[in-house]
Design a protein around this motif. Structure first.
Motif, short mmCIF file in Angstrom:
data_model
loop_
_atom_site.label_atom_id
_atom_site.label_comp_id
_atom_site.label_asym_id
_atom_site.label_seq_id
_atom_site.Cartn_x
_atom_site.Cartn_y
_atom_site.Cartn_z
N ILE A 17 -13.91 -15.36 -35.85
CA ILE A 17 -14.88 -16.44 -36.05
C ILE A 17 -15.93 -16.37 -34.94
CG2 ILE A 17 -15.20 -18.94 -36.17
CD1 ILE A 17 -12.24 -19.17 -36.96
N THR A 18 -17.21 -16.33 -35.33
CA THR A 18 -18.26 -16.39 -34.32
C THR A 18 -18.88 -17.79 -34.36
OG1 THR A 18 -19.76 -15.38 -35.95
CG2 THR A 18 -18.86 -13.94 -34.28
N ASP A 19 -18.92 -18.44 -33.21
CA ASP A 19 -19.43 -19.82 -33.14
C ASP A 19 -20.48 -19.86 -32.03
OD1 ASP A 19 -19.52 -22.45 -33.92
OD2 ASP A 19 -17.84 -23.11 -32.67
N PHE A 20 -21.75 -19.75 -32.41
CA PHE A 20 -22.82 -19.54 -31.43
C PHE A 20 -23.72 -20.77 -31.31
CE2 PHE A 20 -23.21 -14.89 -30.16
CZ PHE A 20 -21.86 -14.64 -30.37
N PHE A 21 -23.80 -21.29 -30.08
CA PHE A 21 -24.64 -22.45 -29.80
C PHE A 21 -25.98 -22.06 -29.19
CE2 PHE A 21 -21.95 -26.16 -30.65
CZ PHE A 21 -20.75 -25.52 -30.92
N GLU A 22 -26.19 -20.77 -29.01
CA GLU A 22 -27.47 -20.26 -28.48
C GLU A 22 -27.85 -19.04 -29.30
OE1 GLU A 22 -27.52 -18.76 -24.55
OE2 GLU A 22 -27.78 -20.71 -23.61
N PRO A 23 -29.17 -18.73 -29.34
CA PRO A 23 -29.59 -17.55 -30.11
C PRO A 23 -28.95 -16.26 -29.60
CG PRO A 23 -31.49 -18.84 -29.43
CD PRO A 23 -30.30 -19.42 -28.73
N SER A 24 -28.81 -15.29 -30.49
CA SER A 24 -28.21 -14.01 -30.12
C SER A 24 -28.62 -12.95 -31.12
CB SER A 24 -26.69 -14.15 -30.14
OG SER A 24 -26.06 -12.89 -30.05
N THR A 25 -28.84 -11.75 -30.65
CA THR A 25 -29.02 -10.60 -31.56
C THR A 25 -27.86 -9.64 -31.36
OG1 THR A 25 -31.42 -10.82 -31.40
CG2 THR A 25 -30.58 -8.74 -32.27
N ARG A 26 -27.82 -9.02 -30.18
CA ARG A 26 -26.85 -7.96 -29.92
C ARG A 26 -25.40 -8.46 -29.92
NH1 ARG A 26 -31.60 -6.64 -28.41
NH2 ARG A 26 -31.66 -8.80 -27.78
N THR A 27 -25.16 -9.55 -29.23
CA THR A 27 -23.76 -9.98 -29.06
C THR A 27 -23.14 -10.31 -30.42
OG1 THR A 27 -24.31 -10.81 -26.89
CG2 THR A 27 -22.25 -11.59 -27.84
N ARG A 28 -23.83 -11.12 -31.20
CA ARG A 28 -23.23 -11.53 -32.47
C ARG A 28 -23.16 -10.36 -33.46
NH1 ARG A 28 -24.58 -13.69 -37.24
NH2 ARG A 28 -26.80 -13.68 -36.71
N PHE A 29 -24.27 -9.65 -33.61
CA PHE A 29 -24.26 -8.56 -34.59
C PHE A 29 -23.26 -7.47 -34.22
CE2 PHE A 29 -28.44 -10.24 -35.98
CZ PHE A 29 -28.19 -10.29 -37.35
N SER A 30 -23.20 -7.13 -32.93
CA SER A 30 -22.29 -6.03 -32.59
C SER A 30 -20.83 -6.46 -32.69
CB SER A 30 -22.61 -5.43 -31.21
OG SER A 30 -22.39 -6.38 -30.21
N PHE A 31 -20.52 -7.71 -32.34
CA PHE A 31 -19.14 -8.18 -32.54
C PHE A 31 -18.80 -8.19 -34.02
CE2 PHE A 31 -18.36 -10.10 -28.23
CZ PHE A 31 -17.07 -9.61 -28.09
N GLU A 32 -19.73 -8.66 -34.84
CA GLU A 32 -19.44 -8.74 -36.28
C GLU A 32 -19.32 -7.34 -36.88
OE1 GLU A 32 -22.02 -11.57 -38.22
OE2 GLU A 32 -21.23 -13.24 -37.02
N ALA A 33 -20.20 -6.43 -36.43
CA ALA A 33 -20.11 -5.04 -36.92
C ALA A 33 -18.79 -4.42 -36.47
CB ALA A 33 -21.29 -4.22 -36.39
N ALA A 34 -18.40 -4.69 -35.23
CA ALA A 34 -17.15 -4.12 -34.71
C ALA A 34 -15.98 -4.56 -35.57
CB ALA A 34 -16.95 -4.55 -33.26
N MET A 35 -15.92 -5.86 -35.87
CA MET A 35 -14.80 -6.37 -36.67
C MET A 35 -14.86 -5.80 -38.09
SD MET A 35 -12.13 -8.14 -36.26
CE MET A 35 -10.89 -9.12 -37.10
N ALA A 36 -16.04 -5.68 -38.63
CA ALA A 36 -16.17 -5.14 -40.00
C ALA A 36 -15.71 -3.69 -40.03
CB ALA A 36 -17.61 -5.28 -40.48
N TYR A 37 -16.13 -2.90 -39.05
CA TYR A 37 -15.71 -1.49 -39.01
C TYR A 37 -14.20 -1.36 -38.84
CZ TYR A 37 -20.13 1.08 -38.97
OH TYR A 37 -21.30 1.66 -39.32
N LEU A 38 -13.62 -2.35 -38.15
CA LEU A 38 -12.17 -2.30 -37.95
C LEU A 38 -11.41 -2.78 -39.18
CD1 LEU A 38 -12.05 -3.66 -34.29
CD2 LEU A 38 -11.41 -1.37 -35.01
N GLY A 39 -12.15 -3.23 -40.19
CA GLY A 39 -11.49 -3.63 -41.43
C GLY A 39 -11.11 -5.10 -41.47
N GLY A 40 -11.51 -5.85 -40.45
CA GLY A 40 -11.21 -7.28 -40.44
C GLY A 40 -12.30 -8.08 -41.15
#
Ligand code: NCD
Length: 327
Positions: free
Chosen positions: A52-75
């Protein structure tokens, strides 16, 4: 349960493991013949796991790369990119209630927070591991791991300890805080310099902390101000006294959303003349005018590679936190 709130949540063995694993993941992803076989194998281990990503401030790299990482891992991934506006926080719900509730819905949380200390408050009520993706002016521990990885992939075999210059907003940049803390205890680092405009100097308490940590490893720490208003003199001073011999220059933007607009430093193209061909320029990004795009094609400009490394380092981190793999 292991939360990741501060750089001090990592011990040296853990960091060494992350670097090794991220290197392996990077190599496998870049290997053209069979990049997907590797990800297919990992997929089984993460199937059914939810981040679960819960972001209270803007983000590009942190959110996208975490989400991509989890997606690539099959989660799986769910989240809010603007929780301050679109969660019940807007209706007056407390941070604690917000995180207590969402921690009932998944296996791991990545949060980004408005204020220093909020990540700790959220972790205290979370039923699942929580990763601090930046808390106000506080810390950004996973960015520090990426920065560390990016530095040591360039200097795999060190002859002499590194000279690292933090160039920019050293008062309000959480990425500077976490990376300086990490490097201050590294045997591979010999000198840490903070170069800032006078109003963006590191906070005294922070500087003392870094000096104290560095003391154990004999790392020299000093803070240089931008002294002169004459641009030419300033550039000479910075070039000759600060940048000459630097191995790593870590540039940051002025964090104007954290308490007002301040004139930042600009990494002028001519500064490149003071750096050796082996040195590197990093920036956590986003950049503003402090890092001119005319530098992007210089071989020492490593910030886009650094942002790509976010995927590999965060895959390694998620693998560790979700499966307990660490050797
Ligand atoms: C940084 C952040 O959010 O602290 N970005 C990042 O995560 N890579 C840097 C910044 O906002 O200036």
């Amino acid at each position: 349960m292991k939360h990741v709130i501060s750089i001090d949540d990592f011990d040296p063995e853990f960091i060494a493991w992350i670097v090794r694993r991220a290197t392996e993941i990077k190599r496998l992803r870049l290997r053209q013949e069979e990049p997907y076989r590797f990800f297919r194998d990992l997929h089984y281990r993460f199937r059914g796991r939810l981040m679960i990503t819960d972001f209270f401030e803007p983000s590009t790299r942190t959110r996208f790369s975490f989400e991509a990482a989890m997606a690539y891992l099959g989660g799986m991934v769910i989240g809010s990119e603007n929780a301050a506006e679109f969660s019940s926080f807007k209706k007056g719900e407390s941070l604690e209630d917000n995180f207590r509730v969402i921690s009932g819905y998944g296996d791991i949380i990545v949060g980004r927070f408005l204020h220093e200390g909020d990540a700790r408050r959220a972790a205290d009520v979370s039923e699942i591991p929580l990763i601090n993706g930046g808390d106000g002016m506080g810390e950004h521990p996973t960015q520090a791991l990426i920065d560390y990885f990016s530095i040591f992939e360039h200097f795999p075999k060190l002859q002499t300890p590194l000279k690292v210059v933090f160039f920019g907003d050293n008062l309000r940049s959480r990425t500077v805080h976490s990376l300086a803390m990490l490097l201050s205890t590294s045997p591979s680092v010999g000198e840490i310099i903070f170069l800032s405009p006078p109003r963006l100097k590191p906070d005294e308490v922070f500087l003392k902390t870094i000096e104290k940590r560095a003391d154990h490893g004999n790392v020299q720490v000093w803070s240089a101000d931008e002294q002169d208003s004459d641009l030419q003199l300033l550039r000479e001073y910075v070039g000759k006294n600060v940048l000459l011999g630097a191995d790593v220059v870590y540039v940051t933007r002025s964090q104007d959303e954290r308490g007002g607009k301040e004139a930042g430093l600009v990494f002028a193209r001519e500064y490149l003349n003071f750096l050796s061909p082996e040195s590197i320029i990093l920036h956590p990004l986003p950049r503003n005018s402090e890092l001119p795009t005319t530098i992007d094609n210089d071989p020492r400009a490593c910030y886009f590679e650094q942002s790509k490394n976010g995927l590999y380092v965060r895959m390694a981190l998620l693998e560790n936190l979700l499966t307990g793999t660490d050797r």
